[in-house]
Design a protein around this motif. Structure first.
Motif, PDB file in Angstrom:
ATOM      1  N   ALA A 111      12.888  -0.217   2.907  1.00 36.44           N
ATOM      2  CA  ALA A 111      12.674  -0.055   4.349  1.00 36.44           C
ATOM      3  C   ALA A 111      11.656  -1.073   4.849  1.00 36.44           C
ATOM      4  O   ALA A 111      11.776  -1.610   5.943  1.00 36.44           O
ATOM      5  CB  ALA A 111      12.204   1.361   4.664  1.00 36.44           C
ATOM      6  N   LEU A 138       4.107   8.166   2.598  1.00 36.95           N
ATOM      7  CA  LEU A 138       3.393   9.436   2.749  1.00 36.95           C
ATOM      8  C   LEU A 138       4.339  10.544   3.215  1.00 36.95           C
ATOM      9  O   LEU A 138       4.282  11.680   2.733  1.00 36.95           O
ATOM     10  CB  LEU A 138       2.252   9.274   3.748  1.00 36.95           C
ATOM     11  N   MET A 139       5.239  10.198   4.158  1.00 32.35           N
ATOM     12  CA  MET A 139       6.207  11.196   4.627  1.00 32.35           C
ATOM     13  C   MET A 139       7.093  11.645   3.474  1.00 32.35           C
ATOM     14  O   MET A 139       7.404  12.823   3.326  1.00 32.35           O
ATOM     15  CB  MET A 139       7.077  10.604   5.740  1.00 32.35           C
ATOM     16  N   LEU A 140       7.516  10.668   2.644  1.00 28.91           N
ATOM     17  CA  LEU A 140       8.387  11.011   1.509  1.00 28.91           C
ATOM     18  C   LEU A 140       7.679  11.953   0.536  1.00 28.91           C
ATOM     19  O   LEU A 140       8.322  12.781  -0.106  1.00 28.91           O
ATOM     20  CB  LEU A 140       8.848   9.738   0.799  1.00 28.91           C
ATOM     21  N   LYS A 146      13.488  -4.798   4.423  1.00 32.59           N
ATOM     22  CA  LYS A 146      14.618  -5.107   5.311  1.00 32.59           C
ATOM     23  C   LYS A 146      14.260  -4.896   6.778  1.00 32.59           C
ATOM     24  O   LYS A 146      14.793  -5.573   7.647  1.00 32.59           O
ATOM     25  CB  LYS A 146      15.825  -4.232   4.955  1.00 32.59           C
ATOM     26  N   LEU A 147      13.425  -3.894   7.054  1.00 29.31           N
ATOM     27  CA  LEU A 147      13.198  -3.527   8.450  1.00 29.31           C
ATOM     28  C   LEU A 147      11.744  -3.670   8.877  1.00 29.31           C
ATOM     29  O   LEU A 147      11.422  -3.514  10.043  1.00 29.31           O
ATOM     30  CB  LEU A 147      13.638  -2.077   8.686  1.00 29.31           C
ATOM     31  N   GLY A 148      10.880  -3.925   7.921  1.00 29.01           N
ATOM     32  CA  GLY A 148       9.468  -4.007   8.274  1.00 29.01           C
ATOM     33  C   GLY A 148       8.846  -2.659   8.576  1.00 29.01           C
ATOM     34  O   GLY A 148       7.825  -2.578   9.240  1.00 29.01           O
ATOM     35  N   ALA A 149       9.472  -1.569   8.080  1.00 29.95           N
ATOM     36  CA  ALA A 149       8.906  -0.234   8.311  1.00 29.95           C
ATOM     37  C   ALA A 149       7.642  -0.085   7.472  1.00 29.95           C
ATOM     38  O   ALA A 149       7.670  -0.326   6.266  1.00 29.95           O
ATOM     39  CB  ALA A 149       9.916   0.839   7.939  1.00 29.95           C
ATOM     40  N   ASN A 150       6.560   0.311   8.113  1.00 32.62           N
ATOM     41  CA  ASN A 150       5.266   0.431   7.439  1.00 32.62           C
ATOM     42  C   ASN A 150       5.378   1.315   6.196  1.00 32.62           C
ATOM     43  O   ASN A 150       5.747   2.483   6.284  1.00 32.62           O
ATOM     44  CB  ASN A 150       4.259   1.017   8.419  1.00 32.62           C
ATOM     45  N   MET A 175       1.923   4.696  -0.882  1.00 28.40           N
ATOM     46  CA  MET A 175       1.130   5.827  -1.357  1.00 28.40           C
ATOM     47  C   MET A 175       2.044   6.919  -1.899  1.00 28.40           C
ATOM     48  O   MET A 175       1.743   8.104  -1.817  1.00 28.40           O
ATOM     49  CB  MET A 175       0.298   6.393  -0.196  1.00 28.40           C
ATOM     50  N   PHE A 228       0.831  -1.200   0.000  1.00 24.46           N
ATOM     51  CA  PHE A 228       0.000   0.000   0.000  1.00 24.46           C
ATOM     52  C   PHE A 228       0.864   1.248   0.000  1.00 24.46           C
ATOM     53  O   PHE A 228       0.595   2.196   0.718  1.00 24.46           O
ATOM     54  CB  PHE A 228      -0.975  -0.002   1.167  1.00 24.46           C
ATOM     55  N   ILE A 246       3.125   2.490   4.176  1.00 23.73           N
ATOM     56  CA  ILE A 246       2.139   3.561   3.996  1.00 23.73           C
ATOM     57  C   ILE A 246       2.670   4.845   4.630  1.00 23.73           C
ATOM     58  O   ILE A 246       2.718   5.904   4.001  1.00 23.73           O
ATOM     59  CB  ILE A 246       0.808   3.188   4.657  1.00 23.73           C
ATOM     60  N   VAL A 247       3.106   4.721   5.883  1.00 19.28           N
ATOM     61  CA  VAL A 247       3.569   5.908   6.602  1.00 19.28           C
ATOM     62  C   VAL A 247       4.820   6.472   5.938  1.00 19.28           C
ATOM     63  O   VAL A 247       4.908   7.670   5.654  1.00 19.28           O
ATOM     64  CB  VAL A 247       3.844   5.559   8.078  1.00 19.28           C
ATOM     65  N   SER A 248       5.810   5.612   5.632  1.00 15.31           N
ATOM     66  CA  SER A 248       7.060   6.149   5.093  1.00 15.31           C
ATOM     67  C   SER A 248       6.828   6.783   3.726  1.00 15.31           C
ATOM     68  O   SER A 248       7.377   7.850   3.431  1.00 15.31           O
ATOM     69  CB  SER A 248       8.129   5.058   5.025  1.00 15.31           C
TER      70      SER A 248
END
Lengths: 316, 371
Positions: free
Chosen positions: B142, B155-157, B145-149, B93, B91, B151-153
């Motif tokens: 991200a 959107l921040m980008l 390798k790290l399981g960073a969500n 975005m 997902f 959707i959030v990352s």
């Protein structure tokens, strides 16, 4: 540099941090409730935005607390819409969330046009009200620390105190009441509570309702205290930052408080920094909260992954 | 013999499926238009005229047809990007951010000495796609390798890319001393030539068609596409059958990012601008979500949906200009269409109402529990 330290450790800066953190904290708590019940609420942004507009418009005609309650009701309504489409009609929760966001972005501007009679940008023509700040200047009579206490504790929005209380209340609810256990169980492994006869879908629906109400409460604080009035897209990504803060705060109310304070700190820094360092471009300062979210998310995910690996290793 | 009859059956089932999906999409669009009409009825002084503008204005003049087709090309690309990501069941975005970095890359090429040569368009598009691909790769890696969500990352980008674009335009790309936040016009060699003179229809349309075919081919005629769809269907199963699902996820997000970058080049190098303006994308990238959902992430259905939705979008813009109804009504319409199409509503019938009132045993939490 000295000036920066002077500013950061001053009471006025602390008050600013509390002010910038409050909408984030309320929204983060909303995201936390939804997340723990197993639904990632990406609609926080839209719910906040609708909360902002509802609060501003209602406050024109009614006292401030009615406006805040109206915002809560509007947010809860959006949560109910999410729950209906996700739980009844089996739509993907993330797509439903984005539909709410798209609805809020267009719908708020549209409603604002109606309310102001054609003004699409701001509610500047509406005589909206503000949430009063809690005056604690009577603490000044305490000898010695009285003056400092007043400086740090007086002048916050009433909702800031409500938010601080909610951190405790939500912690108590989640970890000290049976309903909190149910909620966490539903998010963790829905089959087990289902087998135990716990109404899984009802709990999810209530979580989304509360989630929307809290996010909209954050919106009310934003539009009735941080800024008085509504401008289009005034949430400017705060709902998404709150989503990051949920994950960053280790999905715990106290973690949520700390994460919200961290982001509030950087937002407050972005407010005071242009005055101190005019050579740093404003765009880069505005970027800081988003960069911090990404970095924090990556670092936290890395730690969580390491913890998972260690757990699996220790089992072997 | 039995093989052919199976193939015939398969084809029949597929046609039935397509008919059902089309029916659902059209029903959702009709419901949404009905709601839009009610809203317009309550807000406009001349509701019938406003509704008429919404429905007929885009084909009223060659210029407006050009606006429509230009929108369709762009919506197709963003719809494709979201389709790729959704098919891998991610997902991300981040298309919006990818559009901005892509646009920046294309602008740097167009304003460099290369911009005045015939290389301007191919190099600009390529650089934009590389930049966009890189920007799609970040949340992908991200996550993997790290399981960073993601959707959030992602959107921040998006927000980071927008601020980066604002900053670079203000400090580097705008001639010093001019107060505007727009670069100089690109040299004529760096602007996509128009296919129909005097309209915005340019080679971006051809790029969009090529992209549709390329994505379709990659998804349904290559091993990578099969793996991607398997991962999207059931990542664990794919992993057990020896597919490295993380590699597939990251590659899908990178390719989608390259598409986002391409869209950035189409914006700044297209006939619509021919220069880089801050906030040039105007929220279009996110509308790819709607396109991808309604098209059920099928690449060949994406341009069809884009044709319909682009029409509605242009109609709303023209309604905004010519009548007293703001174009933001379309946001409400979009949201309703997404909600209806994403949910398992069937054409209003016995089942739908049964589920609406919670009498369908299948809709109980038992199914949900399996998730």
């Amino acid at each position: 540099m000295i000036e920066l330290f002077m500013t950061v450790f001053s009471a006025t800066f602390f008050v600013t941090v509390v002010r910038t953190s409050t909408p984030l904290l309320l929204s983060t708590l909303g995201g936390l409730i939804a997340d723990l019940s197993g639904a990632l609420n990406v609609a926080l942004e839209g719910m906040m935005l609708v909360g902002c507009l509802t609060a501003v418009i209602v406050s024109v005609f009614a006292p401030w607390y009615v406006a805040v309650l109206a915002a809560i009701a509007a947010g809860a309504l959006l949560g109910a819409v999410m729950a209906f489409f996700h739980l009844r009609l089996k739509a993907d929760i993330i797509l439903v969330g984005f539909a709410i966001n798209i609805f809020a972005t267009g719908g708020t501007v549209f409603a604002l046009t109606l309310a102001t009679g054609g003004d699409k940008g701001t509610s500047i023509n509406l005589p909206s009200k503000a949430i009063p700040a809690l005056d604690l200047s009577f603490l000044g009579v305490i000898p010695g620390i009285g003056h400092t206490l007043v400086q740090f504790l007086s002048g916050h929005s009433i909702l800031s105190w409500v938010a601080a209380f909610l951190v405790f209340a939500i912690w108590y609810f989640l970890y000290r009441t049976p309903w909190g256990l149910w909620l966490r169980g539903v998010g963790e492994y829905p089959a087990a509570p289902e087998a135990a006869g716990i109404p899984v879908n009802a709990i999810r629906a209530w979580s989304l309702l509360v989630s929307g109400a809290l996010a909209a409460l954050g919106g009310a604080q934003l539009a009735m205290f941080n800024y008085v009035g509504f401008t289009r897209d005034m949430t400017a990504g705060r709902g998404f930052i709150a989503l990051g803060a949920v994950l960053l705060g280790a999905r715990h109310p106290v973690g949520a408080l700390l994460a919200a304070l961290l982001f509030g700190f950087f937002e407050a820094l972005a407010v005071v920094m242009p005055g101190l360092f005019n050579w740093i471009p404003a765009e880069l300062i505005r970027m800081i909260p988003f960069i911090v979210t990404v970095l924090a998310l990556v670092l936290f995910s890395y730690r969580a992954m390491r913890a998972r690996q260690l757990r699996t290793l220790s089992k072997i | 013999m039995s093989m052919t009859s199976e193939a015939v059956l398969g084809r029949k089932a597929r046609w039935a499926n397509i008919r059902r999906e089309t029916g659902r999409a059209l029903a959702a669009a009709l419901i949404a238009l009905g709601v839009a009409f009610i809203i317009i009825l309550f807000t406009s002084k001349a509701p019938l005229e406003a509704f008429n503008v919404l429905l007929t204005a885009p084909i009223s003049r060659p210029r407006t047809i050009g606006l429509w087709i230009d929108d369709v090309a762009k919506l197709t690309i963003t719809g494709l990007a979201f389709s790729l990501v959704f098919q891998a069941r991610q997902f991300s975005m981040g298309v919006q951010g990818q559009v901005y970095v892509g646009g920046l890359a294309a602008a740097y090429v167009a304003l460099s000495p290369i911009g005045a040569t015939w290389l301007a368009i191919p190099v600009g598009v390529l650089c934009a796609m590389i930049a966009g691909g890189f920007y799609g790769f970040i949340p992908g890696i991200a996550k993997a390798k790290l399981g960073a969500n993601e959707i959030v990352s992602s959107l921040m980008l998006n927000y980071i890319a927008i601020e980066l674009c604002n900053y670079l335009v203000r400090t580097q790309l705008v001639p010093p001393g001019s107060g505007v936040l727009t670069t100089n016009d690109f040299p004529a060699t760096a602007v996509f030539p128009a296919l129909v003179a005097g309209t915005r229809i340019d080679i971006g349309l051809i790029l969009a068609i090529v992209a549709v075919l390329a994505v379709w081919f990659a998804l349904y005629r290559t091993a990578w596409g099969l793996k991607l769809r398997l991962v999207g269907h059931n990542a664990q199963f794919a992993e057990y059958s020896g597919i490295r699902s993380t590699v597939i996820m990251v590659s899908a997000m990178t390719v989608a990012g390259a598409l986002g970058g391409l869209l950035g080049a189409m914006f700044v190098q297209g006939q619509s601008y021919g220069k880089l303006t801050i906030l040039f994308e105007g929220g279009l990238a996110f509308e790819g979500i709607l396109i991808a959902i309604v098209a059920r992430s099928r690449p060949l259905a994406v341009p069809v949906v884009a044709l319909f939705y682009g029409y509605l979008r242009q109609g709303a813009q023209l309604m905004n200009i010519r009548t007293d109804v703001p174009s933001e009504v379309i946001g409400v319409v979009t949201a309703i269409i997404i909600l209806l199409v994403a949910s398992s509503f069937s054409l209003p019938g016995r089942k739908f109402f049964a589920r609406l009132f919670g009498r369908d045993p299948a809709s109980s939490a038992v199914m949900e529990a399996g998730k």
